[in-house]
Design a protein around this motif. Structure first.
Motif, short mmCIF file in Angstrom:
data_model
loop_
_atom_site.label_atom_id
_atom_site.label_comp_id
_atom_site.label_asym_id
_atom_site.label_seq_id
_atom_site.Cartn_x
_atom_site.Cartn_y
_atom_site.Cartn_z
N CYS A 90 0.86 -1.18 0.00
CA CYS A 90 0.00 0.00 0.00
C CYS A 90 0.89 1.24 0.00
O CYS A 90 1.80 1.36 0.82
N MET A 91 0.62 2.15 -0.94
CA MET A 91 1.49 3.30 -1.13
C MET A 91 0.66 4.57 -1.35
O MET A 91 -0.34 4.54 -2.04
N PRO A 92 1.10 5.69 -0.76
CA PRO A 92 0.36 6.94 -1.00
C PRO A 92 0.62 7.47 -2.41
O PRO A 92 1.69 7.27 -2.97
N ILE A 93 -0.39 8.13 -2.96
CA ILE A 93 -0.25 8.83 -4.24
C ILE A 93 -0.10 10.30 -3.89
O ILE A 93 -0.96 10.88 -3.22
N ALA A 127 2.60 4.80 -8.77
CA ALA A 127 1.97 5.78 -7.88
C ALA A 127 2.36 7.21 -8.28
O ALA A 127 1.52 8.11 -8.25
N ILE A 128 3.61 7.41 -8.66
CA ILE A 128 4.06 8.73 -9.12
C ILE A 128 3.31 9.11 -10.40
O ILE A 128 2.84 10.24 -10.54
N LEU A 132 0.83 12.29 -10.90
CA LEU A 132 0.96 13.29 -11.98
C LEU A 132 -0.34 13.42 -12.77
O LEU A 132 -0.79 14.53 -13.07
N GLY A 133 -0.94 12.29 -13.07
CA GLY A 133 -2.20 12.31 -13.83
C GLY A 133 -3.32 12.98 -13.06
O GLY A 133 -4.05 13.81 -13.61
N ASN A 136 -2.54 16.76 -12.79
CA ASN A 136 -2.79 17.44 -14.07
C ASN A 136 -4.28 17.59 -14.34
O ASN A 136 -4.73 18.63 -14.85
N THR A 137 -5.06 16.57 -14.00
CA THR A 137 -6.51 16.66 -14.17
C THR A 137 -7.10 17.75 -13.28
O THR A 137 -7.95 18.53 -13.72
N GLN A 138 -6.63 17.82 -12.04
CA GLN A 138 -7.12 18.87 -11.12
C GLN A 138 -6.73 20.25 -11.64
O GLN A 138 -7.54 21.19 -11.57
#
Length: 190
Positions: A90-93, A127-128, A132-133, A136-138
């Motif tokens: 489990c990894m944070p984005i 996750a990186i 980024l995706g 960029n969407t936000q």
């Protein structure tokens, strides 16, 4: 929101909006919440043993079903998570400002093996890429909102800046006095 990807046997992903009660009773969601709060990567080889030390899932007691053997990837609804989840990565984005904007989970590596450092490196790159995706969407959504506001402001300005034909003719026919008459060059101009 949950994006659930299954084994290679499944052709599509499930997109779920679980209720608050579903999230509160989900061990995987609570592990994701722990990772989001701490920002640390978890590589747990024995989830039940790890949970004994953590207060997040003490209230779940469910009889054990048959665990999946297909290397299922990510989330809460596919199987009874309390007894069939053996290992989890489990990894944070994280976005560009180093804030956690999501959590990614890999569940039950094939053949009940533990996730390796190579798995962690590849998953970190994933996750990186997700961060980024999402970022960029936000940013794109924010830019679209700002452009819509600008369009409305320009429409309001152009509406109030236009003059009717009568007003234009009146202005053309009026005599306009010099700047000296209006004392525009004086600091006492009001």
């Amino acid at each position: 929101m949950i994006f659930e990807l299954g084994s290679s046997h499944q052709s599509s992903a499930n997109i779920l909006r679980p209720s608050v009660s579903d999230l509160n009773s989900s061990m995987l969601a609570q592990i994701a919440e722990y990772v989001a709060a701490t920002g640390e990567t978890l590589n747990i080889s024995d989830v039940l043993e790890w949970l004994k030390d953590k207060p997040i899932c003490q209230r779940q007691t469910v009889p054990p079903p048959v665990p999946p053997s297909d290397g299922t990837v990510a989330t809460t609804s596919s199987f009874d998570e309390t007894h069939s989840v053996k290992s989890i990565l489990c990894m944070p984005i994280i976005n560009g400002q180093k804030t956690v904007i999501g959590v990614a989970q890999l569940i039950n590596k094939q053949n009940d093996l533990q996730f390796t450092n190579c798995d962690i490196s590849i998953f970190e790159a994933f996750a990186i890429f997700c961060g980024l995706g999402i970022h960029n969407t936000q940013m794109y959504e924010s830019a679209c909102k700002l452009m819509a506001k600008q369009k409305v402001a320009l429409e309001c300005l152009s509406y109030h800046a236009t003059a009717s034909q009568d007003q234009t003719l009146k202005l053309v026919n009026d005599t306009i006095q010099s700047a000296e008459e209006y004392k525009l060059y004086s600091f006492k101009f009001i």
